[in-house]
Design an enzyme around this catalytic site. Structure first.
Site, mmCIF file in Angstrom:
data_model
loop_
_atom_site.group_PDB
_atom_site.id
_atom_site.type_symbol
_atom_site.label_atom_id
_atom_site.label_comp_id
_atom_site.label_asym_id
_atom_site.label_seq_id
_atom_site.Cartn_x
_atom_site.Cartn_y
_atom_site.Cartn_z
ATOM 1 N N GLU A 2 -9.004 13.223 46.125
ATOM 2 C CA GLU A 2 -7.811 13.133 45.289
ATOM 3 C C GLU A 2 -7.625 11.685 44.840
ATOM 4 O O GLU A 2 -7.575 10.774 45.676
ATOM 5 C CB GLU A 2 -6.563 13.582 46.051
ATOM 6 C CG GLU A 2 -6.505 15.054 46.349
ATOM 7 C CD GLU A 2 -5.174 15.474 46.969
ATOM 8 O OE1 GLU A 2 -4.798 16.634 46.785
ATOM 9 O OE2 GLU A 2 -4.523 14.638 47.630
ATOM 10 N N CYS A 3 -7.519 11.477 43.538
ATOM 11 C CA CYS A 3 -7.218 10.164 42.964
ATOM 12 C C CYS A 3 -8.187 9.104 43.499
ATOM 13 O O CYS A 3 -9.349 9.081 43.109
ATOM 14 C CB CYS A 3 -5.759 9.813 43.207
ATOM 15 S SG CYS A 3 -5.147 8.506 42.095
ATOM 16 N N GLY A 4 -7.752 8.228 44.407
ATOM 17 C CA GLY A 4 -8.650 7.210 44.931
ATOM 18 C C GLY A 4 -9.872 7.789 45.605
ATOM 19 O O GLY A 4 -10.974 7.249 45.491
ATOM 20 N N THR B 124 -9.962 15.525 41.901
ATOM 21 C CA THR B 124 -8.873 15.540 40.920
ATOM 22 C C THR B 124 -8.178 14.185 40.924
ATOM 23 O O THR B 124 -8.201 13.466 41.933
ATOM 24 C CB THR B 124 -7.814 16.606 41.246
ATOM 25 O OG1 THR B 124 -7.147 16.247 42.479
ATOM 26 C CG2 THR B 124 -8.423 17.989 41.401
#
Length: 436
Positions: A326-328, A426
């Site tokens: 997720e993200c990072g 994501t």
């Protein structure tokens, strides 16, 4: 029986909500009361401060991303508390302009749902009796949201306080406290918000100072008396765990994961196996899924690129089992990350994603994703609600999209996530499955 509650809110961000919330949690804990904290909205940093001040886990309550049943179920964790204290987000009525199928995520919508009265924190810098007009407007804005009173913040002098109180008396607004200007409990921040509680060695002193400051300047007995009955109930509707044994990256680079998500996984019987990429750990080979949360990979791009055991272990894991970021975490699974100085750092290469911080661009907002393919814990076609907040720019995203993603207003979002083999990722942080 669920404890009565209050929401600490304000007309805008930066007004003093967090200072008051932490001070109240510390001061009431010192009195021997059990206060259960919550955070309105998708912020994943404030709950860590709440937990440090109260000694109890704080979770997010989000009226855009969560249904009423889920919110009620999460509030059920406060069944042994003396008081519930929820910190609002942004201004009291600030929320998204949604497509109409769900609430707008504002603190006011949470107040209306739960029945918790609002304590409004007012930054009184540069005004006197006029502050009462602001408070009166907030009191009248929504008939289903009750204003319990105000706490005056950044009061310049006793004379200033007297003028403020005179205006509030005339407007019929109770004053629950008046906080003078001070700098002893300011906390450092960076580009995604406050530096996290676990990273601040000075946290015990900050919390002690905040507790004393609030206890000296807020009428705690009167504040306790205005708490409102919690009128929502619900059922356990936690996010399904993505596997039975979950290898979870946890360190300074990977720390953004919603507390309700981890708690839901554990209550469903999943075992969480933490590891630290910054310590060059590989995911536990006993796990059947690896999950890389968001965080600050851009601050640790060099060490992550040099963490050969982590990178090789992650690639080996993904040959036979799912890895999700997720993200990072998604960025760390990609081909490369370019830092703010323009230096390119090699990442794990499970996906072709290349991201850059050389030219910062803020991406912020709720996301509704309809999966076009499976991801760990969720089948294709599932609708997921989440939140995106980062400053990176995508330079290359060659893999198959994971989902069709729109914002709260229904506009398409280009950050669709990616899938390659067992690897998925994501830019949004998952909050809940869409029930409506």
């Amino acid at each position: 029986m669920i404890a009565p509650g209050l929401i600490i809110s304000a007309p805008a961000s930066g007004t003093g909500k967090t200072t008051l919330t932490l001070g109240l949690l510390a001061a009431l804990r010192e009195r021997g009361l059990t206060v259960h904290p919550f955070k309105s909205g998708p912020d994943y940093i404030d709950p860590g401060f709440h937990a440090a001040a109260s000694g109890r886990a704080s979770v997010n309550l989000d009226t855009w991303a969560m249904g009423a049943e889920m919110i009620g179920g999460l509030i059920g964790a406060a069944d042994d508390a003396d008081l519930i204290l929820a910190e609002g987000s942004m201004g009291l009525f600030d929320g998204v302009i949604s497509a109409g199928e769900h609430d707008n995520g504002s603190s006011a919508s949470l107040a209306a749902l739960t029945g918790w009265p609002v304590v409004l924190v007012l930054d009184t810098s540069g005004q006197a009796q006029s502050a009462a007009a602001v408070a009166r407007g907030f009191a009248a804005m929504r008939p289903d949201v009750r204003l319990a009173g105000v706490v005056l913040n950044r009061v310049a002098s006793p004379r200033h306080e007297a003028m403020l109180r005179a205006g509030m008396d005339e407007a019929g607004i109770p004053v629950l406290g008046a906080l003078p200007r001070q700098k002893d409990i300011e906390m450092p921040s960076r580009h995604l918000g406050l530096v996290q509680a676990g990273e601040q060695a000075d946290m015990p002193r900050i919390l002690e100072a905040a507790g004393r400051f609030v206890a000296d300047n807020v009428d705690l007995d009167r504040l306790l008396a205005v708490a409102g009955t919690t009128r929502i109930d619900g059922q356990d509707s936690a996010i399904a765990p993505p596997g039975q044994r979950i290898a979870l990256a946890q360190d300074g680079a990977f720390s953004f994961v919603y507390p309700h998500q981890l708690d839901g996984w554990r209550r469903a019987g999943a075992e969480i196996l933490p590891f630290s990429p910054l310590n060059d750990d590989a995911p536990d080979t006993r796990a059947d899924i690896c999950w890389l949360p968001g965080g600050y990979p851009e601050l640790y791009a060099g060490p992550l690129a040099a963490a050969q055991t982590f990178r090789k272990g992650l690639v080996c894991f993904a040959e036979t089992r799912p890895v999700h970021g997720e993200c990072g975490g998604y960025m760390a699974m990609g081909e490369a990350l370019i830092d703010k100085e323009g230096v390119r750092h090699q990442m794990a290469g499970l996906l072709g994603l290349v991201t850059s911080y050389e030219t910062r661009k803020m991406h912020l907002g709720y996301r509704l994703a309809t999966l076009t393919t499976d991801m760990p814990g969720h089948a294709a076609g599932t609708r997921l609600r989440g939140h995106e907040f980062h400053y990176s720019t995508i330079l290359d995203q060659p893999d198959a999209p994971l989902a069709q993603v729109v914002d709260a207003g229904g506009a398409a979002v280009p950050e669709t996530g990616s899938r390659r083999g067992h690897a998925t990722g994501t830019f949004f942080h998952l909050i809940a499955e869409a029930q409506r």
